[in-house]
Design a protein around this motif. Sequence first.
Motif, mmCIF file in Angstrom:
data_model
loop_
_atom_site.group_PDB
_atom_site.id
_atom_site.type_symbol
_atom_site.label_atom_id
_atom_site.label_comp_id
_atom_site.label_asym_id
_atom_site.label_seq_id
_atom_site.Cartn_x
_atom_site.Cartn_y
_atom_site.Cartn_z
ATOM 1 N N VAL A 120 0.932 -1.110 -0.180
ATOM 2 C CA VAL A 120 -0.111 0.026 -0.009
ATOM 3 C C VAL A 120 0.962 1.210 0.113
ATOM 4 N N LEU A 121 1.999 1.392 0.926
ATOM 5 C CA LEU A 121 2.885 2.483 0.824
ATOM 6 C C LEU A 121 3.595 2.602 -0.526
ATOM 7 N N SER A 122 3.805 1.537 -1.185
ATOM 8 C CA SER A 122 4.622 1.770 -2.489
ATOM 9 C C SER A 122 3.533 2.182 -3.764
ATOM 10 N N MET A 123 2.287 1.874 -3.141
ATOM 11 C CA MET A 123 1.332 2.320 -4.488
ATOM 12 C C MET A 123 0.880 3.751 -4.275
ATOM 13 N N GLY A 124 1.435 4.264 -3.092
ATOM 14 C CA GLY A 124 1.259 5.808 -3.046
ATOM 15 C C GLY A 124 -0.014 6.158 -1.980
ATOM 16 N N ARG A 125 -1.353 5.567 -2.720
ATOM 17 C CA ARG A 125 -2.660 6.013 -1.849
ATOM 18 C C ARG A 125 -3.363 4.586 -1.528
ATOM 19 N N PRO A 126 -3.867 4.432 -0.142
ATOM 20 C CA PRO A 126 -4.558 3.307 0.117
ATOM 21 C C PRO A 126 -5.725 2.998 -0.948
ATOM 22 N N ASP A 127 -6.517 3.691 -1.390
ATOM 23 C CA ASP A 127 -7.440 3.317 -2.151
ATOM 24 C C ASP A 127 -7.143 2.413 -3.430
ATOM 25 N N ARG A 128 -5.766 2.743 -4.095
ATOM 26 C CA ARG A 128 -5.237 1.919 -5.082
ATOM 27 C C ARG A 128 -5.304 0.607 -4.924
ATOM 28 N N ILE A 129 -5.285 0.161 -3.785
ATOM 29 C CA ILE A 129 -5.168 -1.286 -3.391
ATOM 30 C C ILE A 129 -6.498 -2.029 -3.997
ATOM 31 N N PHE A 130 -7.698 -1.025 -3.845
ATOM 32 C CA PHE A 130 -8.845 -1.479 -4.418
ATOM 33 C C PHE A 130 -8.999 -1.840 -5.699
#
Length: 449
Positions: A120-130
């Motif tokens: 999640v940290l690497s993707m920048g924003r938590p919502d991107r995991i969805f």
Amino acid sequence: MSGVEIDPERVLKPLQNTSREYYILLGLFTLALLLFLEAWVHQITYGVGAVTGIGDWGISGGVPWGLYIGGFVWWIGVAHGGIAISAAVRVINLDKYRPIARIAEVLTVLALAMAALNIVLSMGRPDRIFNTIVQWPFTVHHSPLAWDIAVISLYLVLTLTYMTLSLRSEISAVRHRLPKWLAPLYALITLGYNPDEDEKIDQILWWLAVAILALVPLLSGGVVPWLFSLIAAQPGWYGAAAGAAMLTESITSALALVLIMTVVFRQAYGWQDMIEDDILRDLTIVLAFLALGTIWFTMHDVLTGYYIAPVNIGALTAGMLELNFFWIAIGGLVLSVVLLFGMIGWPKWFFNTPLLVGVSALLAITILNKKVMFVVEGLMYPTQPPLTNLYPTGVYSPTLVEWILFLGTIMLAGFGFLVITKVIPMIELEKEERELLKPTAETDGTEGE
């Protein structure tokens, strides 16, 4: 009846009494957690690229993966090793090591959570995991992150199922001694519990442990190294021994952390008679040979990469040998092996628990260092399309925010251990031991009636 002398009253003591040292430690970890949250909000506000300098795949130059993905690989290895230790105790019936099995299970759950958090940290924003989860069927054939999510989900389901099943009869038997404010959680764990299920649950747990032991080499020594091997076959990310090397490093770092947490619990709650010195010495022998195996695979990489490898791998290996971090890792491995074999060969002179904790910490940090180098090196020397067509050779230097978030996951895992210590017994109680804790007139509130 196992050969381990477990005092159930003292196992439950951490759930019933809280020392001043515990509150001080909880306060320190809470401060670290607040710092972590502040850094995370900062990264979300300004963007992962602006705060960390990490580039995006195909958008900007530089290394796209760094501390976060290095931390993910390390945590996922710790999780694999942790649950393997617990499963081996059950499958091979190693009753002597039962006192450390639940510590390894809790470590696994926390490690999986931290592995997911690093993604999640690497993707920048938590919502991107969805988005990644929703798009999983369409991206799984080419996205390593999609596979990472699949691996974490599989292991989290297996581990939580394993832990919950092992807790049902135990929680049901000692529920009257557990914190009342956690009653809803205990009610959920023991939902529909019937003592007649114990025998069947034991069989299910044994087969679950067998499945976990079969999956560990497949995932930690197979799927994860395969994912890196297939990403445009970057130098340093593939090789005939890559799977075996990653599996060895995973179990080494997991055992080192299990040893540290075992000593912490042993000292904090006076469990020296239940977790005897023999257990620590046996684990020291295993850790010494695992560390030696890590050195062996590192030598294999250096020798084959420096002398007979293709030009691109030779360039990467030559660059790696110039890195201070590489020699720090080698120094940490060699020093650890020397000290561990010193403890084995001359225990009167070398073996003591503070030194064992120090060596275990050194090993865990050293392998974490190797994991980060492994991730970054392959991207700093992009020699295979399509990466060479996307951006020039990058230079990676982690920022302060990145370091805080990266180290914050370790603090967060420590905070999790402190909390879980107050929720479930940290040593599994067998049927005979649970019988000693049956409700009495005093404990069930019927005294004097």
